[in-house]
Design an enzyme around this catalytic site. Structure first.
Site, mmCIF file in Angstrom:
data_model
loop_
_atom_site.group_PDB
_atom_site.id
_atom_site.type_symbol
_atom_site.label_atom_id
_atom_site.label_comp_id
_atom_site.label_asym_id
_atom_site.label_seq_id
_atom_site.Cartn_x
_atom_site.Cartn_y
_atom_site.Cartn_z
ATOM 1 N N LEU A 1 1.996 1.665 -3.585
ATOM 2 C CA LEU A 1 0.877 2.110 -4.417
ATOM 3 C C LEU A 1 0.605 3.593 -4.187
ATOM 4 O O LEU A 1 0.396 4.351 -5.141
ATOM 5 C CB LEU A 1 -0.382 1.294 -4.117
ATOM 6 C CG LEU A 1 -1.639 1.754 -4.853
ATOM 7 C CD1 LEU A 1 -1.485 1.595 -6.361
ATOM 8 C CD2 LEU A 1 -2.858 0.994 -4.353
ATOM 9 N N HIS A 2 0.607 4.023 -2.940
ATOM 10 C CA HIS A 2 0.361 5.431 -2.625
ATOM 11 C C HIS A 2 1.393 6.330 -3.311
ATOM 12 O O HIS A 2 1.041 7.357 -3.908
ATOM 13 C CB HIS A 2 0.384 5.639 -1.112
ATOM 14 C CG HIS A 2 0.303 7.071 -0.703
ATOM 15 N ND1 HIS A 2 -0.774 7.873 -1.030
ATOM 16 C CD2 HIS A 2 1.153 7.857 -0.007
ATOM 17 C CE1 HIS A 2 -0.573 9.095 -0.544
ATOM 18 N NE2 HIS A 2 0.595 9.098 0.076
ATOM 19 N N ARG A 3 2.656 5.950 -3.252
ATOM 20 C CA ARG A 3 3.703 6.748 -3.924
ATOM 21 C C ARG A 3 3.472 6.797 -5.428
ATOM 22 O O ARG A 3 3.621 7.852 -6.050
ATOM 23 C CB ARG A 3 5.078 6.166 -3.622
ATOM 24 C CG ARG A 3 5.550 6.480 -2.240
ATOM 25 C CD ARG A 3 7.029 6.152 -2.073
ATOM 26 N NE ARG A 3 7.359 6.227 -0.667
ATOM 27 C CZ ARG A 3 7.860 5.234 0.043
ATOM 28 N NH1 ARG A 3 8.112 4.073 -0.520
ATOM 29 N NH2 ARG A 3 8.127 5.388 1.319
ATOM 30 N N LEU B 1 0.820 -1.217 0.000
ATOM 31 C CA LEU B 1 0.000 0.000 0.000
ATOM 32 C C LEU B 1 0.854 1.268 0.000
ATOM 33 O O LEU B 1 0.495 2.267 -0.625
ATOM 34 C CB LEU B 1 -0.957 0.004 1.193
ATOM 35 C CG LEU B 1 -2.100 -0.999 1.092
ATOM 36 C CD1 LEU B 1 -2.869 -1.075 2.405
ATOM 37 C CD2 LEU B 1 -3.035 -0.646 -0.053
ATOM 38 N N GLY C 1 -5.259 9.472 -2.864
ATOM 39 C CA GLY C 1 -3.939 8.948 -3.177
ATOM 40 C C GLY C 1 -3.705 7.550 -2.640
ATOM 41 O O GLY C 1 -2.675 6.942 -2.912
#
Length: 187
Positions: free
Chosen positions: A28-30, A25, A175
């Site tokens: 993925l956020h980055r 996660l 995000g």
């Protein structure tokens, strides 16, 4: 939201599934932040309303262009040994939909004390008297433990499953791929 990609964590004797999901996660956020995407949502197939962790299965939802753009980043660098990734697949017909949203819980007494000191100019001792260590709220929702990109603080990202709906609702995603209004296919 007519396409999806499944990511399934492989069992690993050295790393617990929760730690691997946290790392997945975070990556993925980055990637979503770097792409400035708000049209990719996530779900956790198999997650139940009373689960404490997010499981071992992450599903990315979007259109073909959005998911292709994300895949082109090679955002899974360092995780490839820990995750099986499907190709981009078509969402089956006749599925239900639901929101998967973030719930922010002010569970840290220390954070509340810092805020009290800053806003009211009181001493740390007085803040500790007003807000004891056992003042934090408890939340029974499933969560991931992440580190903030800005300040580096560790926090829990609590996730709530919305009710199952017959029709999808359009909207944007955060995000983290979560939304309180936009739905993702649930299957």
């Amino acid at each position: 939201m007519d396409r999806y990609i499944d990511l399934k964590l492989r069992p690993d004797p050295e790393f617990p599934q929760t730690l691997l999901m946290n790392a997945l996660l975070t990556k993925l956020h980055r990637a979503l932040h770097d792409l400035r995407r708000n049209d990719i949502g996530i779900s956790f197939p198999g997650l139940s309303q009373n689960a404490r962790n997010l499981g071992e299965h992450l599903r990315l939802h979007g259109n073909d262009q959005a998911l292709s753009r994300l895949s082109s980043l090679d955002w899974l660098l360092g995780m490839r040994d820990h995750v099986d990734v499907s190709e981009t697949l078509i969402v089956p017909e006749g599925v239900k939909h639901r929101t998967i949203s973030r719930v922010q819980v002010d569970s840290s007494p220390e954070r509340a004390r810092r805020r009290l000191i800053k806003r009211h100019g009181i001493s740390e001792e007085e803040a500790r008297e007003r807000i004891p260590d056992n003042a934090g709220k408890r939340c029974d929702l499933p969560f991931a433990t992440l580190r903030s990109n800005g300040g580096g603080q560790v926090f829990r990202l609590f996730v709530r499953l919305g009710p199952l709906l017959e029709e999808p609702h359009q909207g944007t995603f955060s995000g983290y791929g979560l939304s309180g209004t936009a739905t993702v296919p649930w299957f």
